[in-house]
Design an enzyme around this catalytic site. Structure first.
Site, PDB file in Angstrom:
ATOM      1  N   ASP A  10       0.864  -1.180   0.000  1.00 14.27           N
ATOM      2  CA  ASP A  10       0.000   0.000   0.000  1.00 14.27           C
ATOM      3  C   ASP A  10       0.900   1.229   0.000  1.00 14.27           C
ATOM      4  OD1 ASP A  10       0.828  -0.691   2.675  1.00 14.27           O
ATOM      5  OD2 ASP A  10      -0.586   0.799   3.433  1.00 14.27           O
ATOM      6  N   GLU A  35       0.047  -0.794   5.849  1.00 15.76           N
ATOM      7  CA  GLU A  35       1.175  -0.276   6.632  1.00 15.76           C
ATOM      8  C   GLU A  35       1.087   1.221   6.836  1.00 15.76           C
ATOM      9  OE1 GLU A  35       5.136   1.213   7.733  1.00 15.76           O
ATOM     10  OE2 GLU A  35       3.994   1.765   5.957  1.00 15.76           O
TER      11      GLU A  35
END
Lengths: 499, 499
Positions: free
Chosen positions: B125, B188
């Site tokens: 991400d 994250e």
């Protein structure tokens, strides 16, 4: 003879105290009956006006502001008025987009040189409002509940403008005893762009024959009607501290850089103490001294500390008596820190070291303080404090608003007329009050036009004009209409018109 | 024998200094040639991955995060991996809306019990990015310019994950000398929701045979490759002061109320001095003492103060030498004030007295500080300071993050292997570095799994991973691929595998 502000104030208090004896109730007349007979219609018109989302802060609703100006114009024409729509040019948004400003209504009803001419100021734009902000009802749908009319603009200021226009409608039935003018705008809630210039331009034309100016955009202090004769000024400061070129991560840079936010917090903390006493040297020097007579005036005011406590949830104020609280609200300066631009302000956590931060604080000043003196005092103080800190960051202080305080002669003819009107309609003496806030337009009228200015509004003390669930009570709305109608009559009776 | 943190640190520094002598350059081999021959393809794959807007902070882009997880899974399978997609349940937004969390990839390539097993952690991400934030190019379109690949996620962390996977691809050509596992997530950038729990759940299954854990989500300190063996912790505090029930107008209330903002500013100003020294009693008590040998380690690091000055625009740091600056970044605590929630934070002016305000500050702590001790020290200090102020407002202090510092034994087998790999690929000694920020996942791996953790990333020191114009240099991307490939080989050569 040159009268100082202090002397004028003492004179007017003396006259006010004398005046209390001569006022006596007058029975209601046919105009009042007309108003009572038409109150459903008046409520319906307010409902129609509130339904127009004339939110001046939202450029996408500019059409509705313009629509509101048209509807107001049409109603004034229907009442027999002559209307000029004064154009103000364009508004430039921060994005660079330009949108036309709504026109300002300049209107007159009657121009008999033997009658006094009173010009009323008000506005038909509103603050933004969304149900999800915490409104219990749809903000643009008037809801009649428990004697109150809820909706955005019911109190600020559509309700007050309509009460005034309905008073003209009632007065028309027997003939208006005064010439009435209107200055009605659609950008009040976002700073009245262009209005000052317009007032200056129209000084020798539209305003030339105006004797009195009345602002109809103001609340009372309590359930008792209030007439406002003064307001504090406002000096608004931006205090910027610049550190790095860009925001830094507190992991990578914490402990190695002089953080701009730390410097700003230090500077803001030097401004005032826990009791609100302003630490800036000289700031209190020009505050007009308080006389015994003035204290007596404050003692006579109706003001409920329990109400204030219930409204705000505050259990301990800085002052314990009604008099002290109002003195510190109206006639002593105060300093408030409003916030910080450029730092993290969202919920949760963010580990940023903001590069540049701008603290926002303002000083409400009072007679005889001068914004330009305040500006020098604040800048000089902060420069000394920042130098003492020995930080390599860069500090900039700028004053972006420098609005002067306003204080009228509360003994002028229109004040006496308003007090008589209050006595007639409400069978009580008016509270002679000030605003703790700032009313720049009052100062502009006074300074540019050199006319007597008065604030005669009908907003309730608990109307929440900029908040959720704004309302006006039906009592204030309808009896307020009578107040304006009575004011026309009492003003006509005043013999000593200003030249 | 129980070794204290200090003793461990000294031991590892000693070993590190000794090790410098035995490292010697190794000529490049066929795997490196494979990587050079395929570099256009590797750049193309990064371009394809960056084009997927897997912004985990934006719920409307969750599909793209899920898509990114699928693409990563497919590529690992293509490389010969076995993949489990571990579900983490739902994310509950502040609005109350629930959306499924993206699955986490648990993968393995090879399970030969005679080979060491290394598990790599990373994420696919990205932070949000919009052209109008100040990007010179479209953030989701990779632009190859002046030797750099610009685009969101090129460095953090898609580029690093791809370098690792391409190293596996290259290694496959002659057979991987180690078993490789992957833990790759898609949340994250917004706090790795649910990951800690997953790691605990998989301790005795997926992680049971893991010997080493390598985090591939980290930058170097300079142009010289760096290996990260420690990170500061973070104690994040919310300091709330509550005044009135609702925001007040500074005109109506300035000078009459104890303003919450004033109290907060006062409290924040008591935390640290202009030099960043933290005023909270006892806060430095547990900081590990600094040894002469450790200072020598810092002297050997490559770190350019001029670069730092050019990057940040800061002309004067709190410390003047490279060594001091890094010591205060990595191994001393720091306190930063991030911002204030509940006050005015927009541009321009607003004359509000905020009712309740929440100051945000954090303390980065270091070995051997303990978050629960820090929490007590901070709370006790602020309670005393607030009591001294004698304000009737209400103060609440809460610690919402209490992440411990992390410090590894830099003499462990995987550290030696990484240093040999650096020497082979870059013909220079690696900088042994720490992170000033916090790497909670490193501490979790160490505490929960009781494994040796190392951060071996390939991000450049100037990649701006969370900023505008994020990039990775083609040099770091391609040579970094070789670094991972060499690391597999060097790790296989290490004889003293942990039991």
């Amino acid at each position: 003879m040159h009268l100082s502000g202090k002397m004028l104030l003492q004179l007017s208090i003396l006259s006010w105290l004398t005046c209390q004896a001569v006022l006596s109730p007058v029975p209601p007349d046919d105009i009042f009956k007309y108003i009572d007979d038409h109150k459903d219609e008046f409520v319906q018109r307010l409902t129609d006006w509130v339904a127009i989302e004339s939110d001046s802060s939202d450029p996408t609703k500019r059409d509705q502001v313009n629509n509101m100006m048209e509807i107001t114009k049409d109603f004034i024409i229907k009442l027999g008025g002559k209307v000029e729509m004064a154009e103000l040019g364009e508004q430039v948004h921060p994005s660079g987009m330009k949108i036309p400003l709504p026109p300002v209504i300049l209107a007159e009803i009657g121009n008999d040189p033997n009658k006094p001419t009173v010009c009323f100021y008000g506005h038909v734009d509103v603050q933004s409002a969304k149900k999800e902000d915490g409104w219990l009802t749809e903000p643009y749908t008037v809801v009649d509940k428990d004697g109150n009319l809820y909706g955005r603009g019911t109190s600020d200021d559509k309700g007050q403008i309509l009460a005034l226009l309905h008073a003209v409608e009632a007065g028309n039935t027997i003939g208006l005893p005064v010439n009435v003018k209107f200055l009605i705008e659609g950008m009040e809630e976002v700073g009245s762009n262009g209005l000052d210039t317009l007032v200056e331009e129209k000084k020798d034309t539209f305003f030339a024959n105006v004797d009195y100016i009345v602002v109809t955009d103001t609340p009372w202090l309590s359930k008792r009607p209030g007439i406002t004769y003064g307001a504090r000024g406002n000096c608004y400061f931006l205090l910027e501290v610049k550190g790095a070129r860009r925001d830094l991560h507190s992991g990578g840079f914490g402990g190695t850089v002089y953080e701009a936010m730390n410097d700003l917090i230090y500077l803001l903390d030097t401004l005032a103490d826990v009791k609100g006493h302003i630490n800036i040297p000289g700031i209190y020097n020009d505050v007009a001294p308080l006389s015994e007579k003035e204290i007596n005036l404050y003692k006579g005011l109706e003001f409920d500390l329990d109400d204030l406590e219930a409204d705000t949830g505050i259990k301990q104020f800085l002052h314990n008596t009604k008099e002290e609280l109002l003195l510190y609200r109206w006639r002593y300066p105060s300093l408030s820190i409003h916030g910080i631009e450029g730092a993290f302000s969202g919920p949760g956590s963010k580990t940023v070291i903001p590069a540049s931060v701008i603290g926002k604080f303002s000083i409400r000043q009072v007679p005889n303080m001068n914004p330009s003196v305040v500006e020098k005092q604040v800048k000089s103080y902060l420069e000394i404090k920042f130098a003492e800190r020995k930080s390599p960051n860069v500090m900039n202080v700028s004053m972006i608003i420098g609005a002067k305080p306003w204080l009228a002669d509360m003994n002028g003819p229109q004040y006496l007329a308003a007090r008589r009107a209050v006595k007639r309609v409400f069978n009580t003496d008016a509270d002679m009050i000030r605003a703790g806030g700032t009313i720049p337009i009052a100062k502009t009228f006074e300074e540019v036009l050199e006319k007597s200015v008065m604030l005669l509004g009908i907003g309730g003390h608990d109307d929440a004009p900029h908040g959720q669930n704004e309302k006006i009570s039906k009592y204030n709305y309808i009896e307020g209409t009578k107040l304006y109608a009575a004011f026309f009559q009492e003003l006509a009776k005043q013999q000593d018109r200003p030249s």
